[in-house]
Motif scaffolding. Structure first.
Motif, PDB file in Angstrom:
ATOM      1  N   ASN A 103      27.395  -8.637  27.423  1.00 57.13           N
ATOM      2  CA  ASN A 103      28.144  -7.520  27.801  1.00 57.13           C
ATOM      3  C   ASN A 103      28.850  -7.721  29.378  1.00 57.13           C
ATOM      4  N   TYR A 345      22.484   3.218  24.683  1.00 57.01           N
ATOM      5  CA  TYR A 345      23.576   1.831  24.983  1.00 57.01           C
ATOM      6  C   TYR A 345      23.611   1.779  26.616  1.00 57.01           C
ATOM      7  N   ALA A 352      22.366   6.535  21.240  1.00 57.22           N
ATOM      8  CA  ALA A 352      23.087   6.332  19.833  1.00 57.22           C
ATOM      9  C   ALA A 352      22.193   6.465  18.633  1.00 57.22           C
ATOM     10  N   SER A 371      27.929   8.783   8.244  1.00 52.41           N
ATOM     11  CA  SER A 371      29.648   8.643   9.246  1.00 52.41           C
ATOM     12  C   SER A 371      29.906   7.483   9.920  1.00 52.41           C
ATOM     13  N   SER A 374      27.689   7.281  13.400  1.00 56.31           N
ATOM     14  CA  SER A 374      26.462   7.824  13.333  1.00 56.31           C
ATOM     15  C   SER A 374      24.830   6.612  13.806  1.00 56.31           C
ATOM     16  N   GLY A 375      25.179   5.276  13.790  1.00 53.46           N
ATOM     17  CA  GLY A 375      23.704   5.027  14.543  1.00 53.46           C
ATOM     18  C   GLY A 375      23.724   3.936  13.489  1.00 53.46           C
ATOM     19  N   LYS A 376      24.065   4.118  12.010  1.00 52.87           N
ATOM     20  CA  LYS A 376      23.175   2.860  11.247  1.00 52.87           C
ATOM     21  C   LYS A 376      23.371   1.269  11.915  1.00 52.87           C
ATOM     22  N   SER A 377      23.699   0.994  12.448  1.00 56.63           N
ATOM     23  CA  SER A 377      24.165  -0.444  12.698  1.00 56.63           C
ATOM     24  C   SER A 377      22.897  -0.395  13.853  1.00 56.63           C
ATOM     25  N   THR A 378      23.412   0.703  15.112  1.00 57.85           N
ATOM     26  CA  THR A 378      22.404   0.630  16.306  1.00 57.85           C
ATOM     27  C   THR A 378      20.758   0.584  15.559  1.00 57.85           C
ATOM     28  N   TYR A 387      18.163  -5.279  20.876  1.00 64.28           N
ATOM     29  CA  TYR A 387      18.348  -4.238  22.274  1.00 64.28           C
ATOM     30  C   TYR A 387      16.689  -3.381  21.922  1.00 64.28           C
ATOM     31  N   GLN A 418      26.863  -6.535  10.055  1.00 61.72           N
ATOM     32  CA  GLN A 418      28.694  -5.828   9.599  1.00 61.72           C
ATOM     33  C   GLN A 418      29.642  -6.757   9.782  1.00 61.72           C
TER      34      GLN A 418
END
Ligand code: ADP
Ligand code: MG
Length: 582
Positions: A103, A345, A352, A371, A374-378, A387, A418
């Motif tokens: 990034n 992040y 997050a 929702s 909400s931080g699920k993937s994180t 990370y 995802q």
């Protein structure tokens, strides 16, 4: 910095090159000597003797030509290999990068750096080296030849060199900063081109062609404008050089006229005259050597900017580093624990996820719902260490994930992102992907595809298991890509599955069949499922409800319906009244 990219053989070749250039310059500087001899002959002898001097002179010229070609070849070889090494090192380094470093640079810039920038450095190196070796040798040797001659001529030559340095210095002073800017402007043009191409369908669908064109034209105009102003300045170079050379020639002859007229006898006059011819050709060589050096200085700024950009990529160390453990302790497998984990992040103003704690036991299926945003993937990305946590710890099989080598950690995990990622190749090569791919047979691939409910579509595509998959999977539908991506994880037979919203593009029926198959085939394998649909997660052993990065409920479906308001609200939007009884 350039030296970093040299191999031993390159250094050796370089020495050979320098020796060659010495010989070449020496041969070249012999030529005026013969010229002067011929001049002397012309004034008295028969024509036959001209050839006696002329043939060795041609020999020198030819020898110098052959060596020049050789030197060119060697330098091109060294330069091209250096470019290859640069690209390889960048690629290897970028592969070790975590998302944070990628990034930081942006993917577009990384691509430009390993293509355009490398070309830039390579070209400057090849051109530069030829001149850089030759010019000083030429200048020194030519000056040595000159310095024994008449002092007046030497003074005129020095004066002309000084005038030339001042003129070219002025041109450089004007162009130098612009050359630097051109490199960054190139980046912009590339970025906009790539952005437009990658999003071409959306551009078409929204009739945004003129908007994109305007963006492109602005960047393109900037680049062109700078190029033009640089070229304009450069246009002076050639005439200035020609003028200085003519000035020098004139000066030498004018001085020569004085010297000759002062000489007494005819013999002396002739000797002075041939001296003058020799001197003027050496003087031209001196000027040419300086000019070449200066031209290198004009290519250099761009190459230096490019080299710096390459160096940045290679010097940036990944923030996520290997631990040492390669094997987890016996009897501890299949367990994941989060202990007060928080993560933010880089550059974000809010965590997050914050203060997350939960345990997953061997063979359990744990679902995470909440929702969007909400931080699920994180949360699940912290397990394979995409990370690193800011505080708290993520523990896999009794050991903190930071203590594993990344390879050992990743070997345990079958991660399905995802957004399904496809690689250019075949369906089979996309499923049987990654380390130990040799250990898996065609049968394993077929089985994995069957569990992922993809058999039907795979067998109906052309080439079946060897059917082509385009880069990025553009020839597959979203659901097909997801199923291949799931099959890839299954084929690995991992210790854990992590499904990050991996069923979202499947229809309800396929989703249900896939999960029941998966459950049957992978009984005893710990599974983490992130999902939006209640249907997907209702039967999980444990459901974790996330809201704004915090756990607001944990338990089974029925318990959560009763106790957790967020979960109840999600359920209410998806289930019928009867299914909702608290
Ligand atoms: P979910 O998967 O539940 O939809 P995510 O875990 O993707 O949510 O995102 C959680 C939060 O982190 C969001 O507010 C999102 O804006 C932010 N976020 C996600 N990815 C990044 C990133 N690469 N850089 C900065 N912020 C991010
Ligand atoms: Mg997500």
């Amino acid at each position: 910095m350039i030296l970093d990219y040299f191999r031993k053989i390159d250094a050796l070749l370089l020495i050979v090159t320098i020796v060659f250039v010495f010989i070449q310059v020496w041969l070249e500087l012999e030529i005026p000597g013969y010229m002067s001899a011929i001049t002397n002959i012309m004034t008295g002898a028969e024509e036959g003797e001209v050839l006696d001097e002329g043939i060795p002179m041609l020999g020198c010229a030819f020898g110098s030509l052959v060596i020049s070609v050789f030197v060119g070849l060697i330098i091109a070889y060294i330069g091209t290999n250096m470019g290859k090494t640069m690209r390889a090192r960048q690629f290897n380094q970028v592969e070790r990068y975590s998302a944070t470093e990628i990034n930081k640079f942006s993917i577009y810039s990384l691509i430009t750096r390993s293509t355009n920038d490398v070309n830039q450095v390579q070209m400057a190196f090849i051109l530069g080296l030829m001149v850089m070796i030759r010019a000083p040798i030429m200048a020194v040797m030519a000056i040595m030849k000159i310095s024994t001659k008449n002092i007046g001529w030497v003074e005129i030559t020095i004066f002309c060199v000084l005038v030339m340095i001042v003129c070219i210095g002025m041109i450089l002073w004007f162009t130098f900063p612009r050359f630097k800017r051109i490199q960054w402007m190139n980046d912009d043009v590339n970025r906009i081109t790539k952005e437009s191409l990658a999003g071409i369908r959306v551009v078409h669908a929204y009739n945004a062609e003129s908007y994109q064109e305007a963006k492109f034209q602005a960047a393109n105009a900037d680049l062109t404008g700078t190029h033009i102003s640089v070229t304009r300045a450069m246009a002076f170079l050639q005439p200035v050089m020609t003028t200085i050379m003519s000035m020098l020639g004139l000066g030498i002859y004018w001085m020569g006229a004085i010297i000759i007229s002062e000489a007494g006898s005819m013999e002396e006059r002739l000797a002075d005259f041939s001296d003058m011819i020799v001197f003027s050709s050496y003087a031209m060589q001196v000027i040419a050597a300086f000019m070449m050096l200066i031209i290198v200085f004009m290519i250099l700024p761009r190459a230096m900017v490019a080299a710096k950009r390459i160096d940045e990529v290679i010097k940036t160390e990944p923030t996520i580093l290997d631990g040492e453990i390669t094997e987890s302790p016996k009897g501890q497998n299949g367990k994941i624990s989060f202990r007060n984990v928080s993560f933010r992040y880089p550059g974000a103003s809010q965590d997050a996820i914050s203060d997350i704690s939960f345990d997953v036991d061997k063979g359990e299926t744990v679902a995470i719902i909440g929702s969007t945003g909400s931080g699920k993937s994180t949360l699940v990305k912290l397990i394979p260490r995409f990370y690193d946590v800011d505080s708290g710890s993520v523990i896999v099989d009794g050991i903190d994930v930071k203590d594993y080598t990344l390879e050992a950690l990743h070997r345990k995990i079958g991660y399905v992102p995802q957004k399904a990622i496809m690689f250019n190749g075949t369906i089979s090569s996309n499923v049987n992907y990654g380390d130990s791919e040799k250990d898996r047979t065609e049968e394993d691939v077929k089985k994995a595809i069957e569990i992922a409910q993809a058999t039907q579509f795979v067998e109906s595509t052309e080439g079946q298991y060897q059917g082509k998959v385009a880069e990025g999977g553009t020839n597959l539908s979203g659901g097909q890509k997801q199923r291949i991506s799931i099959a890839r994880a299954i084929c690995r037979r991992p210790e854990f599955y992590i499904f990050d919203d991996s069923f979202s593009a499947l229809d309800y029926k396929t989703d249900r069949v896939l999960r029941s198959q998966l459950k049957k085939e992978t009984a005893g394998v710990t599974t983490l499922i992130v999902a939006q649909r209640l249907g997907t997660i209702k039967d999980a052993d444990k459901i974790i409800v996330l809201d704004e990065g915090r756990i607001v409920g944990m338990g089974k479906h029925q318990e959560l319906l009763k106790d957790c308001e967020v979960y109840y609200q999600i359920a209410r939007s998806q289930l019928s009244e009867e299914e909702l009884v608290r």
